[in-house]
Design a protein around this motif. Sequence first.
Motif, PDB file in Angstrom:
ATOM      1  N   ARG A   1       0.832  -1.205   0.000  1.00  0.00           N
ATOM      2  CA  ARG A   1       0.000   0.000   0.000  1.00  0.00           C
ATOM      3  C   ARG A   1       0.867   1.255   0.000  1.00  0.00           C
ATOM      4  N   LEU A   2       1.970   1.237   0.755  1.00  0.00           N
ATOM      5  CA  LEU A   2       2.876   2.377   0.794  1.00  0.00           C
ATOM      6  C   LEU A   2       3.524   2.614  -0.563  1.00  0.00           C
ATOM      7  N   LEU A   3       3.998   1.543  -1.205  1.00  0.00           N
ATOM      8  CA  LEU A   3       4.639   1.687  -2.510  1.00  0.00           C
ATOM      9  C   LEU A   3       3.629   2.196  -3.542  1.00  0.00           C
ATOM     10  N   GLY A   4       2.406   1.685  -3.491  1.00  0.00           N
ATOM     11  CA  GLY A   4       1.371   2.150  -4.402  1.00  0.00           C
ATOM     12  C   GLY A   4       1.026   3.608  -4.171  1.00  0.00           C
TER      13      GLY A   4
ATOM     14  N   PHE B   1      -4.008  10.092  -3.104  1.00  0.00           N
ATOM     15  CA  PHE B   1      -3.792  10.985  -1.965  1.00  0.00           C
ATOM     16  C   PHE B   1      -4.946  10.926  -0.973  1.00  0.00           C
ATOM     17  N   LYS B   2      -6.166  11.114  -1.466  1.00  0.00           N
ATOM     18  CA  LYS B   2      -7.321  11.129  -0.566  1.00  0.00           C
ATOM     19  C   LYS B   2      -7.506   9.784   0.135  1.00  0.00           C
ATOM     20  N   GLN B   3      -7.217   8.723  -0.588  1.00  0.00           N
ATOM     21  CA  GLN B   3      -7.440   7.381  -0.048  1.00  0.00           C
ATOM     22  C   GLN B   3      -6.420   7.009   1.024  1.00  0.00           C
ATOM     23  N   ASP B   4      -5.151   7.416   0.834  1.00  0.00           N
ATOM     24  CA  ASP B   4      -4.078   6.873   1.666  1.00  0.00           C
ATOM     25  C   ASP B   4      -3.382   7.880   2.579  1.00  0.00           C
ATOM     26  N   PHE B   5      -3.522   9.180   2.325  1.00  0.00           N
ATOM     27  CA  PHE B   5      -2.742  10.144   3.113  1.00  0.00           C
ATOM     28  C   PHE B   5      -3.032  10.011   4.604  1.00  0.00           C
ATOM     29  N   TRP B   6      -4.313  10.055   4.967  1.00  0.00           N
ATOM     30  CA  TRP B   6      -4.650  10.005   6.383  1.00  0.00           C
ATOM     31  C   TRP B   6      -4.398   8.625   6.974  1.00  0.00           C
ATOM     32  N   TYR B   7      -4.385   7.609   6.142  1.00  0.00           N
ATOM     33  CA  TYR B   7      -4.047   6.270   6.632  1.00  0.00           C
ATOM     34  C   TYR B   7      -2.608   6.245   7.151  1.00  0.00           C
ATOM     35  N   PHE B   8      -1.695   6.952   6.441  1.00  0.00           N
ATOM     36  CA  PHE B   8      -0.281   6.891   6.799  1.00  0.00           C
ATOM     37  C   PHE B   8       0.148   7.976   7.787  1.00  0.00           C
ATOM     38  N   VAL B   9      -0.740   8.906   8.124  1.00  0.00           N
ATOM     39  CA  VAL B   9      -0.383   9.928   9.106  1.00  0.00           C
ATOM     40  C   VAL B   9       0.025   9.313  10.449  1.00  0.00           C
TER      41      VAL B   9
END
Length: 289
Positions: free
Chosen positions: A46-49, A58-66
Motif C-alpha cells: 500500500r505504501l509503494l502504491g 492521496f485522498k485514499q491513503d494520506f490520512w491512513y499513513f499519518v
Amino acid sequence: MRSLSMTNQNDHFLKRFFKGVIIALGFILPGVSGGVLAAILGIYERLLGFMAHFRQRFKQDFWYFVPVGLGGIVGIALLSAPLEFLLAKAQVIVLWGFAGAIIGTLPSLMQTASAKTPRDALDYWWFFGTLLISSGLLYFMSDIFGPLPANFGGFIVAGVLIALGVLVPGLSPSNLLLILGLFTPMLTGFKRFDLLGVYLPIALGGILAMALFSKAMDYLLRRFHSRVYHFILGIVVASTILILVPNPQAAESISYAGATLSTYLFSGVALIAGGLLGYWMSRLELKYK
C-alpha cells in the motif's frame, strides 16, 4: 454506536501508530530494513502504491499513513538515545552485532534475487562488479569527495538513503550512513529532537526519493528483478565488510584501539546473535510478503 465507532477508529489509529514505531527500527538499526518491517506489518504494498501514484491515491491513503509517520518520529526519538550510548561505550561489539544482523539477511536476499528468474552468469557479474566498485567508492569516498558534512544537505542525503531502505526491502541504509559519517550525528539530532536541523532535511530527502524513485523502482523490479537484487547484494556485502574495517579517513570508522580479549569474545557473541536476529527477521519477511 458513535462511542463504539470512535473506539474502533482510535484502535486503528493506535495500531498504525505502533506500526510506525516498529518501522522506525529500520531507519536507525544497521541490518534492519524499513521495507522488510513494512512488509511484515502488511503495509509495504500500500505504501509503494501510494508513493508511485501519489496524486491518484492521496485522498485514499494520506490520512491512513499519518499515524504511521507519527509513530515513526516517536520511535526514532525513543530509540536514538540508547543506540547512541551503546555506540559510544561499546563501539566494536555493537558494530559486529550490526554486521551479524546484515549477514543474517543475505540468504533471504539471495533467495529473493532468484525468485522470479534463475540466477545466470550476468547476475554474478552484476554482483561481483557492484561489490568491487562500491567497496572502492565507499572506502575512498572521503578522499575522492571529501567528508560528507553533517548539515542540512548531508541529512537530505541521509533521508534519500532511508527512503531507499523502505522502497527496497532488504536494503539497510544505516550501514551506508555509518560509512558516510552521518549515523551518529543523525542519532544525536534525533535524540535532541532537532526538528529543523535533522528531522526536516531527512523528511525532505525521503519525500524527494519517494517521488523520484518509487515509480522507477517499481518498473525496474518488474523488468529487471534479478539484476536489481544482485546489484543490491553487492552494495550490502561491500558496506558490511567496510563496517568492520578501520578507515582513518572515515568519520565513524570502527577502531580496535584498546580492544581486549573480552571485547573480541563479546563481539563474536554479538555477531552470532545479530546473525540469528537478521535471519529470523528476513524469514518473517518472506512469510508475510
